[in-house]
Design an enzyme around this catalytic site. Sequence first.
Site, short mmCIF file in Angstrom:
data_model
loop_
_atom_site.label_atom_id
_atom_site.label_comp_id
_atom_site.label_asym_id
_atom_site.label_seq_id
_atom_site.Cartn_x
_atom_site.Cartn_y
_atom_site.Cartn_z
N HIS A 17 0.84 -1.33 0.22
CA HIS A 17 0.41 -0.03 -0.10
C HIS A 17 0.63 1.39 -0.02
CE1 HIS A 17 -4.09 -1.96 1.58
NE2 HIS A 17 -2.65 -2.75 1.22
N GLN A 354 12.93 -4.27 -6.06
CA GLN A 354 11.79 -5.23 -7.96
C GLN A 354 12.02 -4.84 -9.19
OE1 GLN A 354 9.04 -8.00 -6.52
NE2 GLN A 354 7.78 -6.85 -7.44
N HIS A 369 3.68 -14.32 -6.67
CA HIS A 369 2.45 -14.42 -6.51
C HIS A 369 1.13 -13.75 -6.85
CE1 HIS A 369 3.06 -10.19 -4.56
NE2 HIS A 369 2.70 -10.19 -3.94
N TRP A 372 -1.03 -6.89 -6.90
CA TRP A 372 -1.30 -6.33 -7.46
C TRP A 372 -0.10 -5.11 -7.93
CZ3 TRP A 372 -3.57 -6.36 -12.10
CH2 TRP A 372 -3.99 -4.77 -12.53
N SER A 374 2.89 -6.44 -8.10
CA SER A 374 4.14 -6.84 -9.13
C SER A 374 3.64 -7.10 -10.28
CB SER A 374 4.30 -8.34 -8.36
OG SER A 374 5.04 -7.82 -6.71
N GLU A 377 3.87 -3.50 -12.26
CA GLU A 377 5.39 -3.69 -11.84
C GLU A 377 6.18 -4.69 -13.71
OE1 GLU A 377 6.14 -2.50 -7.47
OE2 GLU A 377 7.06 -4.37 -8.38
N GLN A 394 -5.44 -11.56 -5.52
CA GLN A 394 -3.88 -12.50 -6.36
C GLN A 394 -4.54 -13.24 -7.86
OE1 GLN A 394 -1.36 -13.27 -3.30
NE2 GLN A 394 -1.36 -11.98 -2.22
N1 UDP Z 1 9.19 -5.96 -3.37
C1 UDP Z 1 10.46 -5.99 -3.72
N2 UDP Z 1 11.51 -6.31 -3.88
C2 UDP Z 1 10.78 -7.00 -2.80
C3 UDP Z 1 9.66 -7.96 -2.91
C4 UDP Z 1 8.69 -7.11 -3.25
O1 UDP Z 1 10.66 -4.70 -4.01
O2 UDP Z 1 11.90 -8.28 -2.35
C5 UDP Z 1 7.55 -4.49 -3.62
C6 UDP Z 1 7.51 -5.30 -5.03
O3 UDP Z 1 8.37 -4.32 -5.99
C7 UDP Z 1 5.45 -4.36 -5.08
C8 UDP Z 1 6.02 -4.41 -3.45
O4 UDP Z 1 6.91 -5.32 -2.25
O5 UDP Z 1 5.97 -2.91 -5.30
C9 UDP Z 1 4.47 -5.49 -3.08
O6 UDP Z 1 3.72 -5.75 -3.66
P1 UDP Z 1 2.75 -6.34 -4.13
O7 UDP Z 1 1.15 -5.76 -3.77
O8 UDP Z 1 3.00 -6.67 -5.69
O9 UDP Z 1 2.25 -8.19 -3.07
P2 UDP Z 1 2.41 -8.11 -1.62
O10 UDP Z 1 3.33 -7.16 -1.03
O11 UDP Z 1 1.11 -6.12 -1.18
O12 UDP Z 1 1.65 -9.38 -0.90
#
Ligand code: UDP
Length: 477
Positions: A17, A354, A369, A372, A374, A377, A394
């Site tokens: 978020h 990431q 997973h 949103w 991910s 991106e 998801q």
């Molecule tokens: N992310 C990151 N490094 C990592 C793993 C995840 O920067 O090693 C970031 C990714 O780029 C994304 C966020 O963490 O912006 C994860 O958000 P997402 O909505 O994909 O999944 P959530 O963590 O909310 O389940």
Amino acid sequence: MAPRPHFLVLTFPLQGHIAPALRLARRLLAAAPDALVTFSTPAAAHRLMFEEGQRGGGGGEDGDDGRFELLPFSDGTEIDRVPGGDHVAEFNGYMASFHAEGRRSVGELVDALAARGRPVSRVVYTLLLPWAADVARDRGVPSALYWIQPVAVLAIYYHYFHGHGSVVDDHCCDKSFVVELPGLPPLAVGDLPSFITDATDPSDYLHSIFTTFRDLFDTLDRETPRATVLVNTCQEFEETTLAAVGAYDVLTIGPVLPSGDEAGLFKQDDAKYMEWLDTKPANSVVYVSFGSLTVMAREQLDELLHGLEASGRLYLCVLRKDNKAMLADQAAAAGTEMDASALRNGMVVEWCDQVRVLSHSAVGCFVTHCGWNSVLESVTCGVPMVGVPRMSDQRMNARLVERDWRVGVRAEDSGGGVLRAAELQRRVEEVMGEGEAAAEVRRTAAAWKRAVAEALGRGGSSDRNLTAFVEGARSGI
Ligand code: UDP
């Protein structure tokens, strides 16, 4: 002098978020060179994210002329930690405190900003703080919900809470039952957000998320004449679904991206993984991450690493702290070095940048997973995906990836919710292999990368919508 627009961007303290909220805050700063932007999240997350010098009032960040402020609000928690991970069992208790104390504290923040000559002209809030709209309305300040999931998921929740709840409730245990919701394709119950299928019972440990979504849609109904909803997606992704949420003024403004280094809740591993990627051929590496919250059971971790090794491909895998510890214990028990034995072809990190990884030419596939952020991106970087969805939005996101945009495939669990090594290996080949189907996925991913760049570029759909939002805020002062 004309009053300056001032956006107060509020977010729940989860990485998924915080990242889109911070990115939107920066886009607002860039879109309106005279605007003020205040970014606010609970104090524990604020302390984890920002250096001492950046915190607190007054001092903006370099180059923004003091237009950007980082000010925390209270969620009633004294301890320095954020929800999720190993304290998920305490989540409902946390939410009660977050709602009561957050509402009070954000009210004080809005009043304090007005008292010091920086009145807020728009409150922008992410999903889990519906009371932010009430706080704003009580003070005559317009607000906008910032929806950080697809429009399709907004539409599902909307219809669930507007007359279509019982059909979902009546079939929540039958995941293959197909429901028809206005403006959406027929959807299996298993593809709906898990909070409306698995968390409606008050005894569920995530029930407070269900009730928070219910409160959110109630508060949107109270907006007159209509609620404004900014969505972190682009119009081109979900053209046909937008009509399903015609009750709101929906503005697609995404995908929002980081501008340079970005503050986050977790400390990145040293940059060795980037050096490692630099030595690998184009499109040769599988990047694996299940987001900020997922901790895998031992069996799943074993299947995952086994599948990656068996694929014979290079991989960079993010394992959160507990999983990495599990791996180290395993290696110690076997009397071997972790990465010299089990991980012949791969590299494991606890947290990486990431977007930088996905932008690297060596990365050819993302096993995700389907959070949103991910997904967005990955599409933005043109990287095909293997989706391994679990909860929340998801599964719907994975469906968009596979069926609507055709930029990836979905891996199916065996019974018991475990993704088996053989299935992972098969799916990775489907997007990285030599066949025509894999080549087609890669071509489609490249085409979507161009479409996203256009949407975000000057005059593109997301750019126009953000400008319209900013101008609306200016004219409403
Ligand atoms: N992310 C990151 N490094 C990592 C793993 C995840 O920067 O090693 C970031 C990714 O780029 C994304 C966020 O963490 O912006 C994860 O958000 P997402 O909505 O994909 O999944 P959530 O963590 O909310 O389940």
